[in-house]
Design a protein around this motif. Structure first.
Motif, PDB file in Angstrom:
ATOM      1  N   LEU A 188       0.865  -1.176   0.000  1.00  0.00           N
ATOM      2  CA  LEU A 188       0.000   0.000   0.000  1.00  0.00           C
ATOM      3  C   LEU A 188       0.900   1.223   0.000  1.00  0.00           C
ATOM      4  CD1 LEU A 188      -2.806   1.389   0.309  1.00  0.00           C
ATOM      5  CD2 LEU A 188      -2.430   1.293   2.789  1.00  0.00           C
ATOM      6  N   ASP A 189       0.862   1.991  -1.090  1.00  0.00           N
ATOM      7  CA  ASP A 189       1.650   3.216  -1.189  1.00  0.00           C
ATOM      8  C   ASP A 189       0.749   4.391  -0.827  1.00  0.00           C
ATOM      9  OD1 ASP A 189       3.994   1.937  -2.079  1.00  0.00           O
ATOM     10  OD2 ASP A 189       3.199   1.835  -4.110  1.00  0.00           O
ATOM     11  N   GLY A 190       1.068   5.045   0.260  1.00  0.00           N
ATOM     12  CA  GLY A 190       0.239   6.139   0.736  1.00  0.00           C
ATOM     13  C   GLY A 190       0.219   7.306  -0.230  1.00  0.00           C
ATOM     14  N   GLY A 191      -0.904   7.975  -0.335  1.00  0.00           N
ATOM     15  CA  GLY A 191      -1.010   9.146  -1.195  1.00  0.00           C
ATOM     16  C   GLY A 191      -0.565  10.405  -0.483  1.00  0.00           C
ATOM     17  N   TRP A 192      -0.331  11.470  -1.264  1.00  0.00           N
ATOM     18  CA  TRP A 192       0.075  12.745  -0.682  1.00  0.00           C
ATOM     19  C   TRP A 192      -0.582  13.939  -1.381  1.00  0.00           C
ATOM     20  CZ3 TRP A 192       3.144   9.734  -3.819  1.00  0.00           C
ATOM     21  CH2 TRP A 192       3.607  10.308  -4.998  1.00  0.00           C
ATOM     22  N   ILE A 193      -1.532  13.683  -2.258  1.00  0.00           N
ATOM     23  CA  ILE A 193      -2.221  14.755  -2.973  1.00  0.00           C
ATOM     24  C   ILE A 193      -3.665  14.814  -2.497  1.00  0.00           C
ATOM     25  CG2 ILE A 193      -3.031  15.517  -5.238  1.00  0.00           C
ATOM     26  CD1 ILE A 193      -0.498  14.306  -6.411  1.00  0.00           C
ATOM     27  N   ASP A 194      -4.145  16.021  -2.227  1.00  0.00           N
ATOM     28  CA  ASP A 194      -5.511  16.222  -1.744  1.00  0.00           C
ATOM     29  C   ASP A 194      -6.351  16.916  -2.813  1.00  0.00           C
ATOM     30  OD1 ASP A 194      -4.650  15.198   0.678  1.00  0.00           O
ATOM     31  OD2 ASP A 194      -4.226  17.188   1.516  1.00  0.00           O
ATOM     32  N   GLY A 252     -12.324  17.991  -0.563  1.00  0.00           N
ATOM     33  CA  GLY A 252     -12.322  17.357   0.747  1.00  0.00           C
ATOM     34  C   GLY A 252     -11.652  15.995   0.785  1.00  0.00           C
ATOM     35  N   ARG A 253     -11.478  15.348  -0.363  1.00  0.00           N
ATOM     36  CA  ARG A 253     -10.827  14.040  -0.358  1.00  0.00           C
ATOM     37  C   ARG A 253      -9.321  14.215  -0.149  1.00  0.00           C
ATOM     38  NH1 ARG A 253     -10.881  11.249  -5.029  1.00  0.00           N
ATOM     39  NH2 ARG A 253     -11.161  13.125  -6.285  1.00  0.00           N
ATOM     40  N   ARG A 254      -8.731  13.341   0.667  1.00  0.00           N
ATOM     41  CA  ARG A 254      -7.316  13.421   0.994  1.00  0.00           C
ATOM     42  C   ARG A 254      -6.575  12.206   0.444  1.00  0.00           C
ATOM     43  NH1 ARG A 254      -5.281  16.715   4.538  1.00  0.00           N
ATOM     44  NH2 ARG A 254      -3.770  15.169   5.270  1.00  0.00           N
ATOM     45  N   ASN A 255      -5.287  12.427   0.169  1.00  0.00           N
ATOM     46  CA  ASN A 255      -4.389  11.345  -0.263  1.00  0.00           C
ATOM     47  C   ASN A 255      -4.978  10.579  -1.450  1.00  0.00           C
ATOM     48  OD1 ASN A 255      -2.956  12.128   2.070  1.00  0.00           O
ATOM     49  ND2 ASN A 255      -4.100  10.638   3.308  1.00  0.00           N
ATOM     50  N   ILE A 256      -5.424  11.325  -2.450  1.00  0.00           N
ATOM     51  CA  ILE A 256      -6.200  10.704  -3.525  1.00  0.00           C
ATOM     52  C   ILE A 256      -5.356   9.816  -4.433  1.00  0.00           C
ATOM     53  CG2 ILE A 256      -7.917  12.546  -3.551  1.00  0.00           C
ATOM     54  CD1 ILE A 256      -6.485  13.748  -5.942  1.00  0.00           C
ATOM     55  N   ASN A 257      -4.031   9.983  -4.436  1.00  0.00           N
ATOM     56  CA  ASN A 257      -3.207   9.159  -5.316  1.00  0.00           C
ATOM     57  C   ASN A 257      -2.668   7.908  -4.625  1.00  0.00           C
ATOM     58  OD1 ASN A 257      -1.559  10.949  -3.740  1.00  0.00           O
ATOM     59  ND2 ASN A 257       0.168  10.494  -5.087  1.00  0.00           N
ATOM     60  N   GLN A 258      -3.317   7.463  -3.589  1.00  0.00           N
ATOM     61  CA  GLN A 258      -2.949   6.206  -2.929  1.00  0.00           C
ATOM     62  C   GLN A 258      -3.094   5.041  -3.905  1.00  0.00           C
ATOM     63  OE1 GLN A 258      -4.565   5.058   1.114  1.00  0.00           O
ATOM     64  NE2 GLN A 258      -5.624   3.558  -0.150  1.00  0.00           N
ATOM     65  N   ARG A 303      -1.800  23.474  -9.450  1.00  0.00           N
ATOM     66  CA  ARG A 303      -1.194  24.693  -8.921  1.00  0.00           C
ATOM     67  C   ARG A 303      -0.001  24.297  -8.063  1.00  0.00           C
ATOM     68  NH1 ARG A 303      -5.641  23.577  -5.974  1.00  0.00           N
ATOM     69  NH2 ARG A 303      -5.435  23.397  -3.711  1.00  0.00           N
ATOM     70  N   ARG A 304       0.890  25.243  -7.830  1.00  0.00           N
ATOM     71  CA  ARG A 304       2.082  25.002  -7.019  1.00  0.00           C
ATOM     72  C   ARG A 304       2.020  25.860  -5.763  1.00  0.00           C
ATOM     73  NH1 ARG A 304       7.462  24.923 -10.642  1.00  0.00           N
ATOM     74  NH2 ARG A 304       8.227  24.018  -8.705  1.00  0.00           N
ATOM     75  N   GLY A 305       2.583  25.334  -4.693  1.00  0.00           N
ATOM     76  CA  GLY A 305       2.596  26.060  -3.431  1.00  0.00           C
ATOM     77  C   GLY A 305       2.819  25.096  -2.287  1.00  0.00           C
ATOM     78  N   GLU A 306       2.599  25.582  -1.079  1.00  0.00           N
ATOM     79  CA  GLU A 306       2.807  24.740   0.082  1.00  0.00           C
ATOM     80  C   GLU A 306       1.765  23.631   0.154  1.00  0.00           C
ATOM     81  OE1 GLU A 306       5.325  24.730   2.287  1.00  0.00           O
ATOM     82  OE2 GLU A 306       6.213  26.164   0.905  1.00  0.00           O
ATOM     83  N   GLU A 307       0.549  23.912  -0.289  1.00  0.00           N
ATOM     84  CA  GLU A 307      -0.517  22.921  -0.273  1.00  0.00           C
ATOM     85  C   GLU A 307      -0.490  22.121  -1.569  1.00  0.00           C
ATOM     86  OE1 GLU A 307      -5.404  22.613   0.121  1.00  0.00           O
ATOM     87  OE2 GLU A 307      -4.391  24.546  -0.002  1.00  0.00           O
ATOM     88  N   ILE A 308      -0.392  20.797  -1.449  1.00  0.00           N
ATOM     89  CA  ILE A 308      -0.334  19.942  -2.622  1.00  0.00           C
ATOM     90  C   ILE A 308      -1.740  19.442  -2.905  1.00  0.00           C
ATOM     91  CG2 ILE A 308       0.682  17.863  -3.620  1.00  0.00           C
ATOM     92  CD1 ILE A 308       3.023  18.176  -1.759  1.00  0.00           C
ATOM     93  N   GLY A 309      -2.371  19.971  -3.932  1.00  0.00           N
ATOM     94  CA  GLY A 309      -3.741  19.567  -4.213  1.00  0.00           C
ATOM     95  C   GLY A 309      -4.203  20.047  -5.566  1.00  0.00           C
TER      96      GLY A 309
END
Length: 765
Positions: free
Chosen positions: A289-295, A299-305, A344-350
């Motif tokens: 299971l590879d954890g995701g890091w994109i939101d 509201g959905r989190r870690n969508i690229n799991q 988009r780019r920035g501190e928030e990855i989403g």
């Protein structure tokens, strides 16, 4: 049960191994007779890899029977002959001619390893071609790789896109045609042992569990590997079943991504002897299971799991002296919840997309190989059949298609590969290889737009079948005691049958056959043992296909590659310093390239001519408990001429591949009683690159650096690991593409995975 180490481990692992591993005993029964037959039987019974130096005299092997370490069996086998046994790794050996200069003790860290990428067993130090080898070891400083991306971080010249597990395109030495997964044949041939597992599909993301090594052949490999392989060959060599031994390993791990989700993995390997030690089976299973890091801003989190499930099974039978029969199968599935790009780019990855983009990739493979001597020559018959299925969803809201919202891309790839070859026995002065092969690759693809009402509208249907029948030969002849020349060629006939139905209506169908030849040549000079310089010329070819978007011809033509290499392999300071490097130039005519149409679909065309020049250098240095490994690649891959022959701007770069890349890893071993501690730190550098040379998509990808650190703790059969990837939490954009329907209208980025902490524990039994 003592630990039995996998065959073909790197020489550099030898000093770190416990004595029990080096002295593991096997039950051997070797009849007297020809040495090649006896070595093949020994390999089947123990999993050993044994290389012999060219030009050894013909040796009659002695009878050896009983339970003993491999080295003792080899020494008894050649007792009285003018050769000696040099141990390269735990189960890797060389037989070398006794000379006055060689009677001293061998180097502490010999740089050699036995490779089979060129379809014969040969010592890496004498290969007159650019080859890089990755050898996995859970107890090594940086641990064992689990994916092609991990391999790329440890060897030079390999680059991949970042579309996600099972969907990436690999490129070697700057030979990159497109970042898009279209329908042109891959420039890299992906192999599992003797089986070809891809033709025009993406790299399948095969998880690297229980493998002996990965062999990276650089430059065009047309003579030995047929159509495609313009950039080279990515070959995974698995650990074969070991006769007469019960062994296995189990591994468990967990991971945590900064700002992302948790992950975990479990692996198991079991080797069991059958039928009075004349056969053995090896079973491999794994889940990750590879954890995701994109939101998603919804509201959905870690969508690229993503989740990976896989298994392999292999059976080896030794029916007679020198003969082996290997039969195996593999299956793997990768399911990803959503794509891994952001808008988009920035501190928030989403990102903010109304439609989810799940992906599913499945690979199945069956293969069989029979090998054994017919007199002195060795006969090998290899057959393989692979199935790869891919199902992707894209948000197509920007496409002008009424209420249509989602685009479903379905692809099914089938590859059947059959090869029969005859090669010279080990140790002959004139080594040669002749063979014949047949390949059939079938691709079926469809694209459908799906409205909210779940009503689908077909966009296109493609059915392609490519066959290749070929005869090939390769030979290497010593001109003097140190100078060696090699020639190779492949005569082939390839047929391409295409049928394409598009949304606008009408069916386009073509059939085209091409007969051609791809030659190769090399010249190598052995300065002294372990120091070789060489020059090589190589070629490769890809057939054309249908492209209705090309209003002039309705198709794209074949392209071809010619490459020139000047290289060296040097072993210095009694084997403590290994240097591997060279200069290369590749001339690529009629470059096939997948490109985006205005409606977001992908087509293929000839983009013109390209020229690639570059240099590589890899250094592996030991000093006591310290080890330094570093490498650098400098290259200039450029499209130089348009299809009509017109000159292009100087900076029309080939996609994805950078002009500069480097790596450095430093480790030091410590002994704490019966425990071995091995910490390391590593940095990978990648220069700037471009997404595509197409107008409107020529977007710059900035360079970045990724640091890694960790430590291995080894005590007996237990190995514990702590790894920190992306140590400095670099927020780099590793790729600038994800969705073909919106990439023209908005910037897309695939961020590097944030800082990730991994802990694992493995045990051999």
């Amino acid at each position: 049960m003592r630990r039995v180490w996998p065959a073909a481990l790197a020489a550099s692992a030898l000093p770190a191994l416990p004595a029990a591993a080096r002295d593991a005993e096997y039950r051997v029964n070797l009849p007297p007779g020809d040495l090649s037959d006896a070595l093949a039987t020994l390999s089947a019974q123990t999993g050993a890899s044994v290389a012999t130096d060219p030009g050894l005299p013909r040796i009659a092997a002695r009878r050896v029977s009983g339970r003993m370490p491999i080295r003792r069996a080899l020494e008894r086998l050649v007792d009285g002959a003018p050769v000696r046994v040099v141990q390269v790794g735990p189960t890797v050996f060389r037989l070398v001619r006794r000379r006055a200069a060689e009677l001293a003790d061998p180097p502490t860290v010999p740089p050699d390893i036995v490779v089979t990428a060129r379809k014969q067993s040969e010592a890496l130090s004498g290969v007159a071609a650019p080859v890089s080898i990755y050898v996995p070891d859970d107890a090594a400083a940086s641990g064992a790789a689990r994916s092609a991306h991990d391999v790329a971080a440890r060897v030079d010249g390999l680059t991949l896109t970042s579309l996600g597990p099972g969907r990436d395109r690999p490129f070697i030495r700057g030979v990159a045609d497109s970042p898009f997964n279209g329908f042109s044949q891959s420039t890299v041939s992906v192999q599992l042992d003797d089986a070809r597992i891809t033709y025009d599909a993406a790299e399948p993301g095969l998880r690297l569990v229980d493998i002996a090594r990965v062999e990276l052949l650089k430059g065009p490999q047309g003579p030995l590997y047929g159509t495609g392989a313009l950039g080279g060959v990515y070959r995974i060599v698995t650990n074969r079943p070991v006769l007469g031994a019960v062994e296995g390993t189990a591994r468990f791990g967990v991971s945590a991504i900064g700002g992302g989700g948790p992950g975990g993995e479990a692996e198991g390997v079991l080797n069991l002897p059958l039928a009075s030690d004349a056969a053995a089976v090896r079973l491999v299973g794994y889940a990750a299971l590879d954890g995701g890091w994109i939101d998603d801003t919804g509201g959905r989190r870690n969508i690229n799991q993503s989740q990976t499930l896989g298994a392999r099974a292999a059976l080896r039978v030794a029916p007679a002296a020198g003969w082996t029969v290997d039969v195996g199968g593999a299956a793997q599935q990768i399911a990803t919840r959503d794509s891994q790009y952001v808008d988009r780019r920035g501190e928030e990855i989403g990102r903010s997309l109304p439609i989810r983009e799940p992906r599913d990739t499945r690979l199945r493979l069956v293969h069989g190989t029979v090998s054994g001597p017919i007199g002195t020559p060795i006969l090998t018959i290899a057959t393989a059949h692979s199935w790869q299925d891919q199902n992707d969803i894209y948000d197509a809201s920007t496409r002008p298609a009424g209420a249509a919202r989602a685009y479903r891309d379905r692809r099914s790839y089938r590859v059947f590969d059959q090869e029969v070859r005859l090669s010279s026995g080990d140790g002959t002065a004139f080594s040669w290889l002749v063979g014949a092969s047949y390949l059939a690759a079938t691709t079926q693809a469809s694209g459908d737009l799906q409205a909210v009402s779940l009503v689908s509208a077909p966009i296109f249907r493609l059915h392609r079948r490519v066959t290749e029948a070929a005869a090939f030969a390769d030979g290497a002849l010593p001109l003097t005691r140190r100078l060696r020349a090699s020639l190779g060629a492949r005569l082939f006939r390839t047929t391409t049958e295409d049928e394409l139905e598009e949304e606008a209506g009408g069916i386009a169908a073509t059939t085209k056959a091409i007969v051609g030849i791809t030659p190769s040549a090399s010249l190598s000079y052995e300065i002294v043992s372990g120091r070789v310089v060489y020059a090589r010329f190589g070629t490769a070819f890809r057939p054309g296909g249908i492209d209705p978007s090309n209003t002039e011809s309705g198709r794209y033509d074949a392209d071809e590659m010619r490459s020139f290499d000047l290289g060296m392999r040097l072993s210095l300071d009694r084997g403590r310093l290994a240097i591997d490097g060279g200069l290369f130039r590749s001339i690529w005519k009629y470059v096939q390239s997948d490109y985006l149409l205005p409606d977001g679909l992908i087509a293929t065309r000839n983009a013109g001519d390209a020229d690639i020049v570059g240099a590589e250098l890899a250094i592996d240095w030991w000093r006591g408990a310290w080890r330094l490994r570093t490498g650098v690649t400098l290259q200039r891959p450029r499209l130089t001429r348009a299809p009509d022959g017109a000159d292009l701007p100087e900076d029309r770069r080939l996609p994805v591949v950078p002009d500069a890349a480097g790596r450095i890893e430093l480790s030091r071993a410590f002994r704490l009683g019966g425990t071995r501690l091995l910490p390391f730190i590593a940095i990978n550098l990648q220069g700037a690159s471009r997404l595509s040379f197409d107008d409107g998509l020529d977007r710059r990808l900035g360079g970045f650096a990724i640091a890694r650190a960790g430590a291995t703790l080894t005590r007996g059969p237990l190995v514990g690991r702590l790894d920190i990837d992306n140590l400095l939490d670099t927020r780099a954009a590793s790729f600038a593409f994800g969705n073909p329907f919106s990439v023209r209208d908005a910037r897309q980025y695939t961020p590097a995975r944030p800082r990730t902490l991994s802990v694992s524990l493995s045990r051999a039994f």
